[in-house]
Every structure is written in C-alpha cells, then in structure tokens.
Design an enzyme around this catalytic site. Sequence first.
Site, mmCIF file in Angstrom:
data_model
loop_
_atom_site.group_PDB
_atom_site.id
_atom_site.type_symbol
_atom_site.label_atom_id
_atom_site.label_comp_id
_atom_site.label_asym_id
_atom_site.label_seq_id
_atom_site.Cartn_x
_atom_site.Cartn_y
_atom_site.Cartn_z
ATOM 1 N N TYR A 1 35.311 16.147 -14.718
ATOM 2 C CA TYR A 1 35.930 17.408 -14.489
ATOM 3 C C TYR A 1 36.209 17.879 -16.282
ATOM 4 C CZ TYR A 1 39.666 19.951 -12.085
ATOM 5 O OH TYR A 1 40.175 20.700 -11.769
ATOM 6 N N LYS B 1 33.614 23.597 -11.805
ATOM 7 C CA LYS B 1 32.246 24.187 -13.326
ATOM 8 C C LYS B 1 31.269 25.596 -13.447
ATOM 9 C CE LYS B 1 32.613 20.155 -13.867
ATOM 10 N NZ LYS B 1 33.886 19.732 -15.692
ATOM 11 N N PRO C 1 33.557 25.942 -5.761
ATOM 12 C CA PRO C 1 34.381 25.757 -6.839
ATOM 13 C C PRO C 1 34.908 24.737 -7.370
ATOM 14 C CG PRO C 1 34.387 26.825 -5.157
ATOM 15 C CD PRO C 1 33.176 27.036 -5.220
ATOM 16 N N HIS D 1 46.422 20.681 -18.595
ATOM 17 C CA HIS D 1 46.460 20.142 -17.565
ATOM 18 C C HIS D 1 45.883 18.421 -18.294
ATOM 19 C CE1 HIS D 1 47.307 22.413 -13.739
ATOM 20 N NE2 HIS D 1 47.664 22.697 -15.446
ATOM 21 N N TYR E 1 44.057 18.230 -4.818
ATOM 22 C CA TYR E 1 42.437 18.315 -3.828
ATOM 23 C C TYR E 1 42.956 17.415 -3.055
ATOM 24 C CZ TYR E 1 39.933 20.262 -7.913
ATOM 25 O OH TYR E 1 38.860 21.299 -9.534
#
Length: 403
Positions: free
Chosen positions: A394, A300, A296, A75, A204
């Site tokens: 991230y 991580k 979540p 990704h 998200y």
Amino acid sequence: MKHLKTQVAIIGAGPSGLLLGQLLAKQGIDNIILERVTGDYVLGRIRAGILEQGFVDLVREAGVAQRMDTEGHVHDGFEIAVNGESTRIDLKQLTQGKTVVCYGQTEITRDLMEAREQADLQILYETSEVKLNEVKSDKPFITFEYQGETYRLDCDYIAGCDGFHGVSRKTIPEDKRTEHERVYPFGWLGLLSDTPPVSDELIYCKSERGFALASMRSETRSRYYLQVPLSDSTDDWSDDKFWDELKKRLPAEAAERLVTGPSIEKSIAPLRSFVCEPLQYGRLFLVGDAGHIVPPTGAKGLNLAASDVSTLYKILTRVYRDGDTDCIDQYSAIALRRIWHGERFSWWMSNMLHDYGSTAVSDMEAETFDRFMDSELDYYLHHEEGQKVIANQYVGMPYEELR
C-alpha cells in the site's frame, strides 16, 4: 506550417505530464506540453488522491510541494471492514515508518499548472490532429493543429502522457505491442460532497451488499464509492439513495457519525486491469494511463504514473547531462517491474473486497471463490505477517535505480 523545436515533447497535461515537465525543466531540459482539451477541463477531472512517499518526494524535488505539505493529510493507516468488523492496517508500524499522504489529484494538477505558468514553460491547450512521426529515428517530430494553424514540433524524445485513449500508445504498431486486459463485472459509483469525512483514514468495506469506500479530499470534502452493476447509471442513484446504501455497507459506528449532504459530482467508473508491453518504442515512452490501468482498489493508478515519471526523468537527465543514450533502453523493463507489482496488488484487493455474486471469476464456482477469499481475508487481516504484506504494498514498492 509553423515550426517549433524542443528537447522533450510531452503529450498530455495531466499530473504525470506536468510533473515530468517540471522535473525536466529543473535540470535545464527544454520541454513543450501538448494537451487536447482546456486547462479547466483537465482540472475538472475527479480522481483519487492517496500519494505514496515516492510521489511526495518527486513533487518536493520538482519544487511544487508547498500546498501539498501544508494542506495534505498524512495517513498512518487505514481500515478494512468485513461485514461490519474493522481491522486497522497500521502502515507506519508495519512498514518501519512509511506513510501515505491524502491530497487530491486535482490539487496536485493545479499546483503543477501554476508552477509551469510561473516558470513561463510552454503548454499548448486544445491541440488536435496530433500525430507522432518517425519515433524510431533520432529525429522524431509531431504534427498537430492549434488555433486554426498546422504545426510541426521537432524534438529529441516524446513522452506519451495522454491516457488510455490517447494517440501515443496507438502509435506503436499493433504487431510490436502486447496488451493484457481484464475488465471487471462491476463499477464504482463515486459521490463527492462538501461534508466532513466520516473518518480521518480511509475505510475499505466488504459487505453482503457489496463493496464501499469512505475516502476524503480535505477536512471539509469527502469522496465515497459504492460497488454497482455496470448496467447502472447515475440517474438510478439519487443522493438520498446513495447515502442510504452507503450507511448499510459501512460499519455501524461509522454509519452513525456519517454526515450527508448534496453531491457536487457523481459518476460511475468501470474497473479494468490493463498493461501494454513494451512501454517504449524508439524515442517514444508511454507514461501512466497511456500504458497501464489499475482498478482503484489499491490506490495505485496515480502512483504508478509517478514511478514511470521518476524512471523517465532519471533516464533523460543522464542523457542530457552525461551524453549516455544507451540508458534509454532500460525504461520499459524498469517501469514494468513496478507496474506488475501494482497490478497484482490492485487485482488482489479487488478480488478480496468485492462481491462477485454469481459472476464467474475464473473456472471455479463462485461459492468456492468466496471461500478462498474468506480464507485470504482471515490470514491477511488477523496475522501480522499478512498485514505487513498489505501495508508494504500500500505504501508502495521502492523505486528502482538505473543501471
């Protein structure tokens, strides 16, 4: 009583325990894993699967990357949608080429289990009455029940990879550990389905109806989440009700292309931030969920466990290769520095993207808190410097080397 002996005893056959065991075996360091449940039960745990580069590199170093490299999805970015307006965080561009890999934790665990079996490395499932003894001495040992008999396992070091509810952390006396915890006033309702994912990258979503996440396990299997009250149960949510609510929280174009289907698994997970300090007591080391939990939201949890594994693996390799036992005292400080970065990022993402409603977040009023979060989102989503902060966190902070 039956006696066993090894160099490193590992408590827990989840991905962190299995990965540590595989890495140590590659260095010729003998290890035995004890697990309280069956292998099938371990594989039945549904968990996330966004892997940082550091985790991917460790799996490759362990020699267990063939299926991950073949079936995993790289990704380059992900989306954050606020009330239907999407912003793509271009990880690759913002971090000078870093990416993440989407590959389910269950699949990683399966690969590691098969590699351990093929290498004829010992793992004892369905152990009970596990007790860690004399961990402050140079000759710790573990007693446990296995197949109706009592065992004693002598070892040099113990890696506690047995999760939040395991015995390892509880072995550290209460007056020798400090526990930091925050429990969030909502949970995540997760649904797994054999349907193509709505997007090639994660989405998200922050909406007036609450948070949602569109994720994936493969090209044909999807994982979706909805923010729900802690008072809800899965009985409150039929498949149809879940899909209807998800469509209302997704951006319109994503909702239109969403493919629905029967759920394979449905569960509600509470969210918490938790850190135990220190992560080491004598010759006992806490690894992964045994020492820390993150919400979540920032993907991580598994990745922080991997960085724990990396640090402990380097330490034990130096111990057995060079005879340097002084380096073991570095474990807790190195691991905790990265853990707190991950905790802060996950807490921050959770605050920005979830609906707290009338729940007090701190001493400030909920309306004031919402205004702060709106300002945060505006800066971090609409300014390149803000996006860089999200992207670099991230993809994961660098692993720290031993001194």
